[in-house]
Design a protein around this motif. Structure first.
Motif, PDB file in Angstrom:
ATOM      1  N   LEU A  67       0.823  -1.212   0.000  1.00  0.00           N
ATOM      2  CA  LEU A  67       0.000   0.000   0.000  1.00  0.00           C
ATOM      3  C   LEU A  67       0.862   1.269   0.000  1.00  0.00           C
ATOM      4  O   LEU A  67       0.519   2.269  -0.638  1.00  0.00           O
ATOM      5  CB  LEU A  67      -0.932   0.000   1.209  1.00  0.00           C
ATOM      6  CG  LEU A  67      -2.099  -0.990   1.118  1.00  0.00           C
ATOM      7  CD1 LEU A  67      -2.872  -1.028   2.425  1.00  0.00           C
ATOM      8  CD2 LEU A  67      -3.039  -0.615  -0.031  1.00  0.00           C
TER       9      LEU A  67
ATOM     10  N   ALA B 142      -6.717   0.635  -0.270  1.00  0.00           N
ATOM     11  CA  ALA B 142      -7.133  -0.338   0.743  1.00  0.00           C
ATOM     12  C   ALA B 142      -8.589  -0.149   1.114  1.00  0.00           C
ATOM     13  O   ALA B 142      -9.123   0.966   1.088  1.00  0.00           O
ATOM     14  CB  ALA B 142      -6.269  -0.188   1.991  1.00  0.00           C
TER      15      ALA B 142
ATOM     16  N   GLY C  22      -8.544  -3.276   5.344  1.00  0.00           N
ATOM     17  CA  GLY C  22      -7.183  -3.376   4.840  1.00  0.00           C
ATOM     18  C   GLY C  22      -6.298  -2.251   5.358  1.00  0.00           C
ATOM     19  O   GLY C  22      -5.116  -2.464   5.690  1.00  0.00           O
TER      20      GLY C  22
END
Length: 316
Positions: free
Chosen positions: A15, A59, A63
């Protein structure tokens, strides 16, 4: 539910970098390996980690929260790696240094400060002692380095001694001392004034008696004893007391102009200041770096000390 720390770290890396391939590269892993890990993590929690169809990767709410935990783990892992690297290279760690008090206070503590300006992640613990105490502390792994005066250059088995400064003692006094006004100084003049005793156990005590006995003086007037270097300097600056000190210690105090050298040539001990340490292969790299720094500092300093010594007109 137990989750894999490695999977959380990989989620955070992906990410933060914006793609699986970039995240994998930053971790030193392959893209397929990281893709499998993230798929396993999604299967484990039973929910998606990424918003479908978003590029760069975005995300989901879950997440993002899991990635936040992964960043903590990733940061701790990288710090741990840095600590290991620093320990192995000597740029991080703890160094325990013990030494004879006057040298530690006058010279070594300043060198430690200069060293830590270059190596701020090395912590130094300083302690005091004479040769027997410091040898025992080294043998029992209580210190890493001992700064000690030793006679000769042969250390006991299992130890090594590196000379950093040739030994020379002098008689010290305050700059306005009456003996400095005498045109012809003699050893017998020393008996007319009180003395500051060296610290208990210091080899300077035997040096003092050797100086006086060489002139037939068996008894001296010790007026002050047991003080630190600063307290000895403070006392001498206000009295006519004399003290036997290493020439280098008085040299280190020259800018304060509170004590000076009495230019009287005295018997010298067969001793040098040096670094005593274990000869084992498992020594601390940080300790070795500090020892090397101190040795280099003295290599530069001893030429200045010698020049100052040569400028003194020594009487006998």
């Amino acid at each position: 539910m137990k989750l894999s720390e490695a999977h959380l770290m990989q989620l955070a890396a992906v990410l933060d970098s914006g793609s699986i391939s970039a995240g994998a590269q930053g971790l030193g892993l392959t893209q397929p390996a990281v893709s499998r890990s993230l798929a396993m993590l999604e299967a484990r929690i039973g929910a998606p980690l990424f918003v479908k169809g978003k590029r760069p990767l975005q995300a989901t709410a879950l997440g993002a929260q899991l990635a936040a935990h992964g960043r903590v783990i990733l940061t701790a892992s990288r710090r741990a790696s840095d600590t290991v690297t620093g320990f192995l290279t000597g740029t991080k760690g703890l160094v325990r240094v013990g030494g004879v008090p006057f040298f530690m206070d006058a010279m070594i503590s300043r060198m430690v400060a200069d060293f830590q300006n270059l190596e701020p992640d090395v912590t130094v613990q300083q302690s005091y002692g004479n040769l027997p105490d410091l040898s025992s502390a080294l043998e029992n792994d209580l210190i890493d380095l001992g700064i000690v005066p030793m006679g000769g250059l042969e250390a006991a088995p299992g130890f090594e001694f590196i000379e950093i400064l040739p030994g020379r003692n002098i008689v010290s006094c305050r700059p306005g001392h009456p003996l400095l006004r005498k045109r012809r100084l003699q050893l017998s003049d020393l008996s007319d004034f009180p003395w500051v005793a060296p610290l208990p156990g210091s080899p300077l005590m035997s040096d003092l008696h050797s100086i006086l006995l060489s002139n037939g003086i068996s008894d001296i007037n010790i007026r002050y004893s047991g003080g630190s270097l600063m307290s000895v300097i403070n006392y001498m600056a206000e009295t006519n007391a004399l003290a036997v000190l290493p020439f280098s210690v008085v040299f280190a105090q020259r800018k304060e102009n509170r004590i000076t050298v009495l230019p009287l040539d005295i018997p010298q001990p067969n001793r040098s200041l040096g670094i005593l340490r274990r000869a084992s292969a498992n020594r601390s790299q940080a300790a070795d770096r500090l020892a090397s720094y101190i040795g280099t500092a003295f290599e530069e300093l001893k030429h200045l000390i010698k020049r100052h010594e040569n400028a003194v007109v020594w009487g006998r």
